[in-house]
Design an enzyme around this catalytic site. Structure first.
Site, PDB file in Angstrom:
ATOM      1  N   TYR A 133      13.298 -25.266 -39.508  1.00 45.44           N
ATOM      2  CA  TYR A 133      14.298 -26.192 -40.013  1.00 45.44           C
ATOM      3  C   TYR A 133      14.513 -25.999 -41.503  1.00 45.44           C
ATOM      4  O   TYR A 133      13.636 -25.546 -42.226  1.00 45.44           O
ATOM      5  CB  TYR A 133      13.861 -27.644 -39.758  1.00 45.44           C
ATOM      6  CG  TYR A 133      13.774 -28.005 -38.301  1.00 45.44           C
ATOM      7  CD1 TYR A 133      14.918 -28.281 -37.559  1.00 45.44           C
ATOM      8  CD2 TYR A 133      12.541 -28.065 -37.659  1.00 45.44           C
ATOM      9  CE1 TYR A 133      14.830 -28.616 -36.220  1.00 45.44           C
ATOM     10  CE2 TYR A 133      12.448 -28.402 -36.327  1.00 45.44           C
ATOM     11  CZ  TYR A 133      13.602 -28.672 -35.616  1.00 45.44           C
ATOM     12  OH  TYR A 133      13.507 -29.002 -34.289  1.00 45.44           O
ATOM     13  N   ARG A 136       8.003 -25.323 -32.167  1.00 45.95           N
ATOM     14  CA  ARG A 136       8.760 -24.068 -32.203  1.00 45.95           C
ATOM     15  C   ARG A 136       7.825 -22.902 -32.450  1.00 45.95           C
ATOM     16  O   ARG A 136       7.775 -22.319 -33.531  1.00 45.95           O
ATOM     17  CB  ARG A 136       9.863 -24.155 -33.258  1.00 45.95           C
ATOM     18  CG  ARG A 136      11.015 -25.019 -32.782  1.00 45.95           C
ATOM     19  CD  ARG A 136      12.213 -24.961 -33.687  1.00 45.95           C
ATOM     20  NE  ARG A 136      13.397 -25.464 -32.995  1.00 45.95           N
ATOM     21  CZ  ARG A 136      14.593 -25.574 -33.555  1.00 45.95           C
ATOM     22  NH1 ARG A 136      14.769 -25.229 -34.810  1.00 45.95           N
ATOM     23  NH2 ARG A 136      15.616 -26.033 -32.863  1.00 45.95           N
ATOM     24  N   ASP A 144      12.136 -25.099 -25.157  1.00 46.78           N
ATOM     25  CA  ASP A 144      12.797 -25.617 -26.348  1.00 46.78           C
ATOM     26  C   ASP A 144      14.191 -26.132 -25.994  1.00 46.78           C
ATOM     27  O   ASP A 144      15.195 -25.424 -26.102  1.00 46.78           O
ATOM     28  CB  ASP A 144      12.872 -24.519 -27.403  1.00 46.78           C
ATOM     29  CG  ASP A 144      13.335 -25.038 -28.762  1.00 46.78           C
ATOM     30  OD1 ASP A 144      13.711 -26.223 -28.835  1.00 46.78           O
ATOM     31  OD2 ASP A 144      13.314 -24.266 -29.732  1.00 46.78           O
ATOM     32  N   SER A 152      16.951 -26.180 -28.839  1.00 43.98           N
ATOM     33  CA  SER A 152      17.659 -24.920 -29.045  1.00 43.98           C
ATOM     34  C   SER A 152      18.659 -24.663 -27.926  1.00 43.98           C
ATOM     35  O   SER A 152      19.769 -24.175 -28.165  1.00 43.98           O
ATOM     36  CB  SER A 152      16.654 -23.763 -29.133  1.00 43.98           C
ATOM     37  OG  SER A 152      15.855 -23.878 -30.293  1.00 43.98           O
ATOM     38  N   GLN A 182       9.171 -21.262 -26.383  1.00 46.25           N
ATOM     39  CA  GLN A 182      10.621 -21.064 -26.435  1.00 46.25           C
ATOM     40  C   GLN A 182      11.308 -21.416 -25.123  1.00 46.25           C
ATOM     41  O   GLN A 182      12.422 -21.932 -25.122  1.00 46.25           O
ATOM     42  CB  GLN A 182      10.929 -19.621 -26.816  1.00 46.25           C
ATOM     43  CG  GLN A 182      10.614 -19.294 -28.268  1.00 46.25           C
ATOM     44  CD  GLN A 182      10.940 -17.855 -28.619  1.00 46.25           C
ATOM     45  OE1 GLN A 182      11.339 -17.078 -27.765  1.00 46.25           O
ATOM     46  NE2 GLN A 182      10.764 -17.487 -29.873  1.00 46.25           N
TER      47      GLN A 182
END
Length: 523
Positions: free
Chosen positions: A231, A122, A130, A133, A127
Site C-alpha cells: 500500500y 499480502r 486476496d 486484489s 495471493q
C-alpha cells in the site's frame, strides 16, 4: 461441515460468494454446500444450476443461517445477520474490522469465528485468497469501460476520409491493483495513458505496460510500498504540494482521469481538486474509485454521476464490481474456496482453524469469544525492494590505478597459462616421436589462434551464436582458399564446395537477421 451462502441484503449488491463451479470444489474437500433461494440470480447463476452442481437450495435466510456451520458472504454483515451467529459458526466475509467496532463486539459476544477477506496478508502464498486484489482488478477494468461509456470520442486515434481523430489522453492516479488494471485496459484501447503513484518502484511496472509515468521534480525519500504490504503510505505536506502542482500543470491536457488512491482505514486523500476539474475540457470524464471513503475528487458525490458547470462528468459509483457481477462472483468465490481449502487441510470436511498459520491468523478478526484484530505482523514478510546505492565516482588517479591493477592481473594470468602450456609441451616432447610433435604443435597453435579469432568477434546486432558460427565459417573459407591452388582436382573441388557452403551460412545469417529486425520496425 455445511457451507452456507445467503442472499446479499445490501442494496444493489449483485455478487454472490459461491458459484456452481466453486461449490463442486468445496464438495471435493468433504463439505456440503447450501445456498439461499435466488442468491445467485443477479449474478447469472440460477437455482437449477446450483442444484445440478449438488448444492442444496434453502428457501429462507433464517433457515440457512441456522443450518450452516460456515457462512460465506460478500458484503459486511449487518446487525441482524451478526445476531444469527453462534459460537460454533464461522463467518467468512468482507468485514471492515478497522471501521466496524460494533460488529467486532457483537461477534465477540456471540463467540463466533470471523474471517475478514480484506485482511488476508499480502504475501506470495496468500495471493489466491486476496479478495481485495481480485475486486480491485475488476473495478479498474470497469472504470475504463465506464469512462468510455461517458466519453464522447474514441480512445484510439484514427485517420479517416472524414477527418483525423486524436487519441484520448488518460491519467490514472494510483498504480495499485485497480490502477494497473485501468492502465492495461486504457493502453489496449489505444489511449495515450499516463500514470502517477507515490511509490517510485511502480514506475517500471507502469512503463512496461505501455503507459508513461508522471515523475515529480521532488527530492523526498519516499517509503517503499512493498515494505508496507503493497500500500501507499502517507506523504509529507511538501510532497503533496509538489504533487498537486504537477496535476494542475497537466490537468488541461487530460480527457479522462481515473483516481484510485486509498490508504486503509483512512479517508480518501483529495488529489483531483475543484480547480483541476474546472481546467479540463468540456466532455472530459473523471472516475473516482475512492468514492466510498469520501473520494479523491472535490466534485465526487457517492453513488452518483454529476456534470460540472464546465461540462466535465464526474462519476462516484461504488458498485463497479457489482456491475460485473458474474465475473466478480467467480473470482470472489474462488478466493473463498481457497480460504476454505486452507481451513480444511485434511480434505475431510473438518474445519481446522490454525491460529499459527500466517494467512489464517492474519485474516481472523474474532476467534472463540475474543477480538483478534489487529493481527500481529506475519512471520514471512513481503520482500521490499532493495535500495540501490549509487556507485562512487572514481577520480582519474583511482581509475588509472584500477586499470594498472587489471592489466597486471591479466598479464600474470597469461604468463601463467603460457608457462603451464610450455611445460606441458616440453613434457609431451620428451616422450613423443618427432613426427607426432610436428603435427601436435600445429594443432595447438590452430586452437589458440581459432579461439582468439572466434571469441574476439563482437556480436553487435547479431546473436552471440551467429557471431561465432560466422567466425568459424570465415576460417573455413580462408583454409579452403589456400587449398584451391592445389594441383589435385579432388582437393580443388572440395575447397570450392567448402567456400560455397560457408558463404551460404554467412550471407544467409545476415539475411535472416535483417528479416528478424524488420519484424519490429513500424515502417
Amino acid at each position: 461441515m455445511k457451507i452456507g451462502v445467503p442472499k446479499e441484503t445490501f442494496a444493489g449488491e449483485n455478487r454472490v460468494a459461491m458459484t456452481p463451479e466453486s461449490a463442486v470444489q468445496l464438495q471435493k474437500l468433504g463439505h456440503e454446500c447450501l445456498i439461499e433461494k435466488g442468491a445467485g440470480s443477479a449474478a447469472g447463476f440460477a437455482d437449477a444450476v446450483y442444484e445440478a452442481a449438488g448444492v442444496t437450495v434453502v428457501k429462507t435466510a433464517a433457515s440457512l443461517w441456522k443450518e450452516a456451520d460456515v457462512i460465506a458472504k460478500v458484503r459486511v454483515p449487518n446487525d441482524a445477520e451478526l445476531k444469527r451467529l453462534t459460537k460454533d459458526k464461522t463467518l467468512i466475509s468482507f468485514f471492515n474490522p478497522g471501521g466496524n467496532a460494533e460488529g467486532l463486539e457483537l461477534a465477540k459476544e456471540k463467540g463466533a469465528n470471523v474471517i475478514a477477506m480484506e485482511m488476508v496478508p499480502r504475501i506470495s502464498r496468500a495471493q489466491k485468497m486476496d479478495a481485495l486484489s481480485s475486486m480491485a482488478n475488476i473495478a479498474g477494468y470497469r472504470a475504463v469501460i465506464e469512462a468510455g461509456n461517458n466519453f464522447g470520442r474514441f480512445f484510439t486515434g484514427q485517420v479517416t476520409a472524414a477527418g483525423k481523430v486524436p487519441p484520448a489522453k488518460v491519467l490514472i492516479v494510483g498504480a495499485g491493483v485497480a490502477g494497473l488494471a485501468a492502465i492495461g485496459t486504457s493502453v489496449s484501447l489505444g489511449a495515450i495513458t499516463y500514470a502517477f503513484d507515490v511509490r517510485p518502484e511502480v514506475a517500471e511496472q507502469v512503463e512496461s505496460m505501455g503507459a508513461e509515468f508522471v515523475y515529480l521534480d521532488f527530492a523526498e525519500e519516499t517509503q517503499d510500498g512493498s515494505a508496507t504490504g503493497g500500500y501507499a503510505s502517507v506523504q509529507s505536506e511538501e510532497f503533496r504540494n509538489a504533487q498537486l502542482a504537477k496535476f494542475r500543470e497537466i490537468a488541461g491536457e487530460m480527457d479522462i482521469v481515473i483516481t484510485t488512491a486509498l490508504i486503509p482505514n483512512r479517508p480518501a486523500p483529495k488529489l483531483w481538486l475543484k480547480d483541476m476539474v474546472d481546467a479540463m475540457k468540456p466532455g472530459s470524464v473523471v472516475i473516482d474509485l475512492a468514492a466510498e471513503q469520501g473520494g479523491n475528487c472535490d466534485y465526487t458525490v457517492k453513488d452518483e454521476k454529476i456534470v460540472t458547470p464546465g461540462g466535465v462528468t464526474v462519476i462516484g459509483y461504488t458498485d463497479f464490481t457489482s456491475r460485473m457481477a458474474t465475473q466478480a462472483s467467480t473470482l470472489y468465490a474462488n478466493n473463498v474456496r481457497h480460504m476454505l481449502s486452507d481451513l480444511t487441510p485434511g480434505k475431510d470436511g473438518q474445519i481446522v482453524h490454525d491460529m499459527e498459520d500466517d494467512v489464517i491468523r492474519g485474516a481472523t478478526v474474532a476467534y472463540q469469544g475474543e477480538i483478534t484484530f489487529p493481527p500481529p505482523p506475519p512471520k514471512v514478510q513481503a520482500i521490499a525492494a532493495v535500495k540501490r546505492e549509487t556507485p562512487k565516482e572514481l577520480t582519474p588517479e583511482e581509475k588509472r590505478a584500477r586499470e594498472v591493477a587489471e592489466f597486471k592481473a591479466q598479464t600474470r594470468q597469461q604468463v601463467t597459462l603460457l608457462a603451464v602450456g610450455g611445460i606441458a609441451l616440453l613434457g609431451v616432447g620428451l616422450v613423443a616421436p618427432p613426427s607426432f610433435m610436428q603435427h601436435f604443435i600445429v594443432f595447438v597453435l590452430a586452437v589458440f589462434v581459432g579461439f582468439q579469432v572466434i571469441w574476439g568477434v563482437s556480436h553487435s546486432l547479431h546473436t552471440p551464436l551467429m557471431a561465432i558460427t560466422n567466425a568459424i565459417s570465415s576460417i573455413i573459407i580462408l583454409g579452403a582458399l589456400m587449398q584451391i591452388g592445389s594441383g589435385a582436382p579432388l582437393v580443388m573441388i572440395l575447397a570450392a564446395v567448402s567456400v560455397f557452403m560457408a558463404g551460404i551460412n554467412i550471407f544467409g545469417g545476415f539475411l535472416v537477421t535483417r528479416r528478424m529486425l524488420a519484424m519490429f520496425q513500424k515502417s
